[in-house]
Enzyme design. Structure first.
Site, PDB file in Angstrom:
ATOM      1  N   ASN A 160      -5.014  -1.782 -19.978  1.00 31.55           N
ATOM      2  CA  ASN A 160      -5.661  -2.807 -19.150  1.00 31.55           C
ATOM      3  C   ASN A 160      -6.034  -4.073 -19.940  1.00 31.55           C
ATOM      4  O   ASN A 160      -6.332  -5.118 -19.342  1.00 31.55           O
ATOM      5  CB  ASN A 160      -6.900  -2.247 -18.427  1.00 31.55           C
ATOM      6  CG  ASN A 160      -6.551  -1.337 -17.253  1.00 31.55           C
ATOM      7  OD1 ASN A 160      -7.270  -0.388 -16.937  1.00 31.55           O
ATOM      8  ND2 ASN A 160      -5.445  -1.622 -16.563  1.00 31.55           N
ATOM      9  N   ASP A 201      -7.863   3.358  -8.293  1.00 32.36           N
ATOM     10  CA  ASP A 201      -6.905   2.250  -8.245  1.00 32.36           C
ATOM     11  C   ASP A 201      -6.937   1.555  -6.889  1.00 32.36           C
ATOM     12  O   ASP A 201      -7.203   2.187  -5.862  1.00 32.36           O
ATOM     13  CB  ASP A 201      -5.493   2.810  -8.534  1.00 32.36           C
ATOM     14  CG  ASP A 201      -4.516   1.705  -8.903  1.00 32.36           C
ATOM     15  OD1 ASP A 201      -4.963   0.605  -9.282  1.00 32.36           O
ATOM     16  OD2 ASP A 201      -3.297   1.960  -8.829  1.00 32.36           O
TER      17      ASP A 201
HETATM   18  C1  IPE Z   1      -4.821   2.808 -13.928  1.00 30.36           C
HETATM   19  O1  IPE Z   1      -4.605   1.815 -13.005  1.00 30.36           O
HETATM   20  C2  IPE Z   1      -6.043   2.480 -14.751  1.00 30.36           C
HETATM   21  C3  IPE Z   1      -7.320   2.571 -14.062  1.00 30.36           C
HETATM   22  C4  IPE Z   1      -7.497   2.897 -12.820  1.00 30.36           C
HETATM   23  C5  IPE Z   1      -8.457   2.248 -14.869  1.00 30.36           C
HETATM   24  P1  IPE Z   1      -3.622   0.581 -13.276  1.00 30.36           P
HETATM   25  O2  IPE Z   1      -3.674  -0.278 -12.077  1.00 30.36           O
HETATM   26  O3  IPE Z   1      -3.967  -0.061 -14.568  1.00 30.36           O
HETATM   27  O4  IPE Z   1      -2.212   1.307 -13.428  1.00 30.36           O
HETATM   28  P2  IPE Z   1      -0.747   0.761 -13.216  1.00 30.36           P
HETATM   29  O5  IPE Z   1      -0.605  -0.453 -14.087  1.00 30.36           O
HETATM   30  O6  IPE Z   1      -0.595   0.420 -11.776  1.00 30.36           O
HETATM   31  O7  IPE Z   1       0.140   1.896 -13.608  1.00 30.36           O
HETATM   32  C1  IPE Z   2      -8.241  -0.499 -10.431  1.00 33.84           C
HETATM   33  O1  IPE Z   2      -7.859  -1.485  -9.537  1.00 33.84           O
HETATM   34  C2  IPE Z   2      -9.298  -0.974 -11.384  1.00 33.84           C
HETATM   35  C3  IPE Z   2      -8.895  -1.058 -12.779  1.00 33.84           C
HETATM   36  C4  IPE Z   2      -7.693  -0.815 -13.249  1.00 33.84           C
HETATM   37  C5  IPE Z   2      -9.911  -1.453 -13.722  1.00 33.84           C
HETATM   38  P1  IPE Z   2      -6.704  -2.514  -9.863  1.00 33.84           P
HETATM   39  O2  IPE Z   2      -7.312  -3.746 -10.463  1.00 33.84           O
HETATM   40  O3  IPE Z   2      -5.656  -1.878 -10.700  1.00 33.84           O
HETATM   41  O4  IPE Z   2      -6.170  -2.827  -8.418  1.00 33.84           O
HETATM   42  P2  IPE Z   2      -4.671  -3.061  -7.974  1.00 33.84           P
HETATM   43  O5  IPE Z   2      -3.864  -1.910  -8.474  1.00 33.84           O
HETATM   44  O6  IPE Z   2      -4.237  -4.350  -8.601  1.00 33.84           O
HETATM   45  O7  IPE Z   2      -4.733  -3.114  -6.492  1.00 33.84           O
HETATM   46 MG    MG Z   3      -3.935  -0.920 -10.256  1.00 40.91          MG
END
Ligand code: IPE
Ligand code: IPE
Ligand code: MG
Length: 235
Positions: free
Chosen positions: A71, A23
């Site tokens: 997602n 993340d």
């Molecule tokens: C969890 O991260 C999913 C992945 C890393 C693929 P998210 O960024 O989607 O989670 P939330 O929404 O902050 O809980």
């Molecule tokens: C994790 O990074 C990647 C996926 C969930 C695919 P994020 O896109 O969730 O990054 P933040 O949480 O917005 O920083």
């Molecule tokens: Mg995230």
């Protein structure tokens, strides 16, 4: 003669199966006033580094959360950029995995993906199926609630629903038990990841953003794991 200390079997030498909630790509990009997709691109580089490091450090399995069942709620252009990166990653890195004895596995319901992506994933899986080294499990369209519901349905169709029969139907059934979950980016939640498997896993929440993650972080995480005392409810 000095007494030989009793062997402490609650202190496993190191984790066999580590899972990572990757993340913070978006925040990494935002801090640099860059588009989110650049954060995801740098995230793919961190995946490469981490897979190499995990194999070098002797893990049996590394599970990476790449795309959750939630997602899909992101803007369409971000979802399609992530799909593009997934394709690109398979095309560019499959040779190295195949050569390095890494077995690729997917957890989650990939039936929801475009046919060309499903085909690429299946080919990648087939090509590395005979490899005997580390298993790299990628969680794609993965959600624990979906996984547990599917497993419960499959267990029910065969007979009794028990923790054992559900475990045997989970997407992770052929992986070693989960030892540790790492989440980057500072968020302290599971976000629907491996909730069943996490029952007794050690958890580590790091302030580093995923594109900045590397071998040093994984080594430090493994060192932290070895300092923990796992009890599994016993004493
Ligand atoms: C969890 O991260 C999913 C992945 C890393 C693929 P998210 O960024 O989607 O989670 P939330 O929404 O902050 O809980
Ligand atoms: C994790 O990074 C990647 C996926 C969930 C695919 P994020 O896109 O969730 O990054 P933040 O949480 O917005 O920083
Ligand atoms: Mg995230």
């Amino acid at each position: 003669m000095t007494a030989v200390p009793a062997f402490d079997d609650t202190r496993a030498p190191g984790p066999r199966h580590v899972a990572i909630i990757m993340d913070g790509n978006g925040r990494w990009a935002k801090r640099r006033h860059m588009p989110r997709v650049l954060g995801h691109q740098r995230g793919v580089e961190a995946v490469r580094r981490t897979v190499r490091a995990a194999a070098e450090l002797g893990l049996s399995a590394l599970t990476l959360y790449a795309f959750s069942t939630e997602n899909w709620r992101r803007p369409e252009d971000e979802v399609s950029a992530l799909m593009g990166l997934l394709k690109h990653f398979i095309l560019s890195d499959l040779d190295e995995f195949a050569r390095n004895n890494i077995r690729l596995k997917v957890i989650g319901n990939i039936g929801a993906f475009a046919p060309d992506i499903i085909e690429m994933i299946e080919q990648a899986r087939d090509r590395t199926a005979a490899n005997t080294g580390m298993i790299m499990a990628v969680a794609l369209n993965y959600g624990s609630q979906d996984e547990i519901a599917r497993a419960a349905r499959a267990a029910a169709a065969k007979g009794a629903i028990t923790p054992e029969t559900i475990s045997a139907e989970l997407d992770t059934a052929d992986l070693p038990p989960l030892d540790m979950i790492i989440r980057t980016s500072g968020e302290v939640r599971l976000s629907n990841f491996l909730m069943w498997q996490a029952a007794y896993a050690e958890m580590l929440f790091l302030d580093v953003l995923w594109p900045d993650f590397g071998k040093d972080h994984l080594e430090a995480a493994i060192a932290e794991y070895t300092r923990r005392e796992r009890r599994f409810g016993g004493r």
